[in-house]
Design an enzyme around this catalytic site. Structure first.
Site, PDB file in Angstrom:
ATOM      1  N   HIS A  15       0.869  -1.202   0.000  1.00 22.92           N
ATOM      2  CA  HIS A  15       0.000   0.000   0.000  1.00 22.92           C
ATOM      3  C   HIS A  15       0.895   1.238   0.000  1.00 22.92           C
ATOM      4  CE1 HIS A  15      -3.810   2.151   1.624  1.00 22.92           C
ATOM      5  NE2 HIS A  15      -2.940   3.096   1.246  1.00 22.92           N
ATOM      6  N   HIS A  17       1.416   5.409  -1.818  1.00 27.08           N
ATOM      7  CA  HIS A  17       0.994   6.505  -2.694  1.00 27.08           C
ATOM      8  C   HIS A  17       2.252   7.084  -3.330  1.00 27.08           C
ATOM      9  CE1 HIS A  17      -3.106   6.593  -1.009  1.00 27.08           C
ATOM     10  NE2 HIS A  17      -2.478   6.159   0.075  1.00 27.08           N
ATOM     11  N   LEU A  18       2.374   6.920  -4.635  1.00 28.48           N
ATOM     12  CA  LEU A  18       3.563   7.436  -5.333  1.00 28.48           C
ATOM     13  C   LEU A  18       3.288   8.744  -6.059  1.00 28.48           C
ATOM     14  CD1 LEU A  18       5.151   4.139  -6.754  1.00 28.48           C
ATOM     15  CD2 LEU A  18       5.793   5.422  -4.699  1.00 28.48           C
ATOM     16  N   ARG A  19       2.013   9.145  -6.123  1.00 26.63           N
ATOM     17  CA  ARG A  19       1.640  10.420  -6.784  1.00 26.63           C
ATOM     18  C   ARG A  19       2.044  10.412  -8.256  1.00 26.63           C
ATOM     19  NH1 ARG A  19      -1.394  10.710  -2.342  1.00 26.63           N
ATOM     20  NH2 ARG A  19      -0.428  11.757  -0.570  1.00 26.63           N
ATOM     21  N   ASN A  43      -5.349   7.063  -6.166  1.00 25.49           N
ATOM     22  CA  ASN A  43      -6.077   8.307  -5.872  1.00 25.49           C
ATOM     23  C   ASN A  43      -5.355   9.530  -6.417  1.00 25.49           C
ATOM     24  OD1 ASN A  43      -4.046   7.916  -3.868  1.00 25.49           O
ATOM     25  ND2 ASN A  43      -5.143   9.170  -2.389  1.00 25.49           N
ATOM     26  N   LYS A  99      -9.583  -0.597  -5.547  1.00 26.13           N
ATOM     27  CA  LYS A  99      -9.645   0.070  -4.242  1.00 26.13           C
ATOM     28  C   LYS A  99     -10.992   0.719  -4.019  1.00 26.13           C
ATOM     29  CE  LYS A  99      -7.833   2.001  -0.442  1.00 26.13           C
ATOM     30  NZ  LYS A  99      -6.797   3.033  -0.329  1.00 26.13           N
ATOM     31  N   HIS A 136     -10.516   1.110   2.001  1.00 23.27           N
ATOM     32  CA  HIS A 136     -10.297   2.169   2.999  1.00 23.27           C
ATOM     33  C   HIS A 136     -11.495   2.096   3.936  1.00 23.27           C
ATOM     34  CE1 HIS A 136      -8.713   6.170   4.382  1.00 23.27           C
ATOM     35  NE2 HIS A 136      -9.888   6.099   4.986  1.00 23.27           N
ATOM     36  N   HIS A 174      -4.581  -0.474   5.991  1.00 23.43           N
ATOM     37  CA  HIS A 174      -4.084   0.361   7.100  1.00 23.43           C
ATOM     38  C   HIS A 174      -5.001   0.339   8.321  1.00 23.43           C
ATOM     39  CE1 HIS A 174      -6.816   3.061   5.068  1.00 23.43           C
ATOM     40  NE2 HIS A 174      -5.949   3.467   4.166  1.00 23.43           N
ATOM     41  N   LEU A 219      -4.715   9.485   7.687  1.00 25.52           N
ATOM     42  CA  LEU A 219      -6.021   8.835   7.769  1.00 25.52           C
ATOM     43  C   LEU A 219      -5.883   7.368   7.405  1.00 25.52           C
ATOM     44  CD1 LEU A 219      -8.334  11.583   6.264  1.00 25.52           C
ATOM     45  CD2 LEU A 219      -8.324  10.758   8.624  1.00 25.52           C
ATOM     46  N   ASP A 247       1.426   2.721   3.495  1.00 27.38           N
ATOM     47  CA  ASP A 247       0.570   3.898   3.296  1.00 27.38           C
ATOM     48  C   ASP A 247       1.412   5.170   3.258  1.00 27.38           C
ATOM     49  OD1 ASP A 247      -1.761   5.276   2.766  1.00 27.38           O
ATOM     50  OD2 ASP A 247      -2.341   5.451   4.871  1.00 27.38           O
ATOM     51  N   HIS A 251       3.068  14.572   1.130  1.00 29.48           N
ATOM     52  CA  HIS A 251       2.479  15.889   0.827  1.00 29.48           C
ATOM     53  C   HIS A 251       3.578  16.909   1.067  1.00 29.48           C
ATOM     54  CE1 HIS A 251      -1.786  14.626   0.646  1.00 29.48           C
ATOM     55  NE2 HIS A 251      -1.475  13.786   1.624  1.00 29.48           N
ATOM     56  N   ALA A 263      -3.777  15.059   5.097  1.00 35.88           N
ATOM     57  CA  ALA A 263      -3.557  13.797   5.813  1.00 35.88           C
ATOM     58  C   ALA A 263      -2.545  12.965   5.052  1.00 35.88           C
ATOM     59  CB  ALA A 263      -4.868  13.030   5.927  1.00 35.88           C
TER      60      ALA A 263
HETATM   61  C1  NCD Z   1      -3.615   9.239   1.803  1.00 38.53           C
HETATM   62  C2  NCD Z   1      -3.168  10.234   0.736  1.00 38.53           C
HETATM   63  O1  NCD Z   1      -2.663  11.295   1.101  1.00 38.53           O
HETATM   64  O2  NCD Z   1      -3.321   9.930  -0.450  1.00 38.53           O
HETATM   65  N1  NCD Z   1      -3.544   9.863   3.085  1.00 38.53           N
HETATM   66  C3  NCD Z   1      -3.401   9.246   4.275  1.00 38.53           C
HETATM   67  O3  NCD Z   1      -3.471   9.924   5.302  1.00 38.53           O
HETATM   68  N2  NCD Z   1      -3.207   7.954   4.360  1.00 38.53           N
HETATM   69  C4  NCD Z   1      -4.957   8.720   1.481  1.00 38.53           C
HETATM   70  C5  NCD Z   1      -5.327   7.510   2.278  1.00 38.53           C
HETATM   71  O4  NCD Z   1      -4.752   6.428   2.091  1.00 38.53           O
HETATM   72  O5  NCD Z   1      -6.223   7.614   3.116  1.00 38.53           O
HETATM   73 ZN    ZN Z   2      -3.371   5.078   1.554  1.00 39.73          ZN
END
Ligand code: NCD
Ligand code: ZN
Length: 344
Positions: A15, A17-19, A43, A99, A136, A174, A219, A247, A251, A263
């Site tokens: 899990h 997030h690589l953006r 996302n 997802k 989620h 998560h 989150l 996760d 940011h 978050a």
């Molecule tokens: C994630 C994100 O920033 O994309 N943020 C987080 O707090 N985990 C989104 C998510 O997985 O809830």
């Molecule tokens: Zn996530």
């Protein structure tokens, strides 16, 4: 005397997030340094909902991460998404999983599912195709306290999903509560969970005591201490139902340190080292390899990685920030000392 060493099969991150764009360039190498494969969350804006979009995103990730890293792509479920497309993408080796973001539950979830009844036919197609559903697990009902949203999700949504789709592989992503750990343990074999390093290290005090600390905010939000203890027990128990999913959610510093901060915790730089500390503290290093490198691929039905990674017991201080061109990121454990580091 040489430092104690710990060699395990190469791990994966189930899990992350690589953006995209400059942020992808900045963060992908951190994940690729530690992990052979990663489940890449969809996302983006707009979210990854089509086979073509997932293929194109996969190519951008491969370019940013360099050789030796395999991104595993995920479809973002929307109301009424076509089950046949999901199954086709899965069969084509593009969509590893899909997802479920409840609409407005978290970052980039505006296009998420407003009611699971709107994805029933998609879930049936996934069940048929053997395609895992990643969840989620938080309700978005404004009447529900943010600290209770995961536990209420289990009662209102998760229990019904497990009951109505008995053949569907479900990953409760998560998890942050004792209730979720117990639910997953008691559920049939087709239900598993990822656990992040932050939810093993911090409780909600880390966010709120001595000033508000935005870099500890993610989150689902960290809960009280008894939940952290339950998660540590679950992760280090040796149960095959729990596996590594960071996760990591980067940011930019200016969007974290803001009146309405985003978050997400950026833990990619030292994720493995962070998990290793937990397993050592719990006296469970013998279960670390299964959690990091075996339980995940077995659940997904994928081969285990070849090759190994060696950690050595050597104190090192996590930097206050990671910088790339104009992006400044504050990593998890910034300024703290970690006791394990990757040897090579
Ligand atoms: C994630 C994100 O920033 O994309 N943020 C987080 O707090 N985990 C989104 C998510 O997985 O809830
Ligand atoms: Zn996530």
């Amino acid at each position: 005397m040489t430092n104690p060493k710990l060699t395990i099969r190469r791990p994966d991150d189930w899990h992350v997030h690589l953006r995209d764009g400059a942020m992808l360039q900045a963060v992908a190498p951190y994940t690729a340094r530690q992990f052979t494969r990663a489940i890449v969350m969809p996302n983006l804006s707009p979210p990854v909902t089509t086979i073509d979009a997932a293929r194109a995103y996969r190519s951008r990730i491969e370019a940013a991460a360099g050789p030796g890293f395999t991104p595993l792509m995920v479809a973002y479920l929307t109301d009424g998404i076509d089950g046949a497309t999901l199954a086709e993408g899965h069969a084509a080796g593009v969509f590893t999983a899909a997802k479920l973001y409840p609409a407005h539950a978290t970052t980039g979830s505006a296009h998420g599912v407003t009611d699971v009844k709107h994805i029933h036919s998609a879930l049936a197609a996934m069940e048929q195709a053997g395609m895992p559903l990643l969840v989620h697990g938080e309700v978005t009902d404004p009447e529900i306290d943010v600290f209770d949203r995961e536990a209420v999700f289990i009662e209102r949504i998760m229990a019904g999903l497990v009951r109505d789709f008995p053949g569907l592989k479900i990953v409760f992503e998560h998890i942050t509560t004792e209730e979720a750990a117990q639910f997953v343990l008691a559920a049939p074999e087709n239900v598993a969970a990822t656990i992040t390093p932050q939810h093993l290290h911090i409780n909600r005090n880390a966010m709120l005591v001595g000033g508000i600390r935005p870099h500890a905010y993610c989150l689902p939000v960290a809960k009280r201490e008894k939940h952290r203890q339950a998660l540590r027990k679950a992760a280090t128990s040796g149960s095959a139902k729990f596996f590594l999913g960071t996760d990591s959610a980067p940011h930019r510093i200016e969007t974290k340190e803001a009146a309405c901060g985003c978050a997400g915790i950026f833990n990619a730089p030292f994720a493995l080292e962070s998990y290793a500390a937990v397993f050592e503290e719990e006296g469970a290093l013998e279960h670390f390899e299964a959690f990091a490198s075996e339980n995940g691929p077995r659940f997904y039905g994928l081969p285990l990685n070849e090759g190994t990674v060696t950690l050595e017991r050597a104190d090192h201080t996590v930097p206050d920030s990671c910088e790339a061109v104009d992006i400044v990121l504050v990593p998890f454990h910034a300024g703290e000392t970690l006791r394990w580091r990757i040897a090579s």
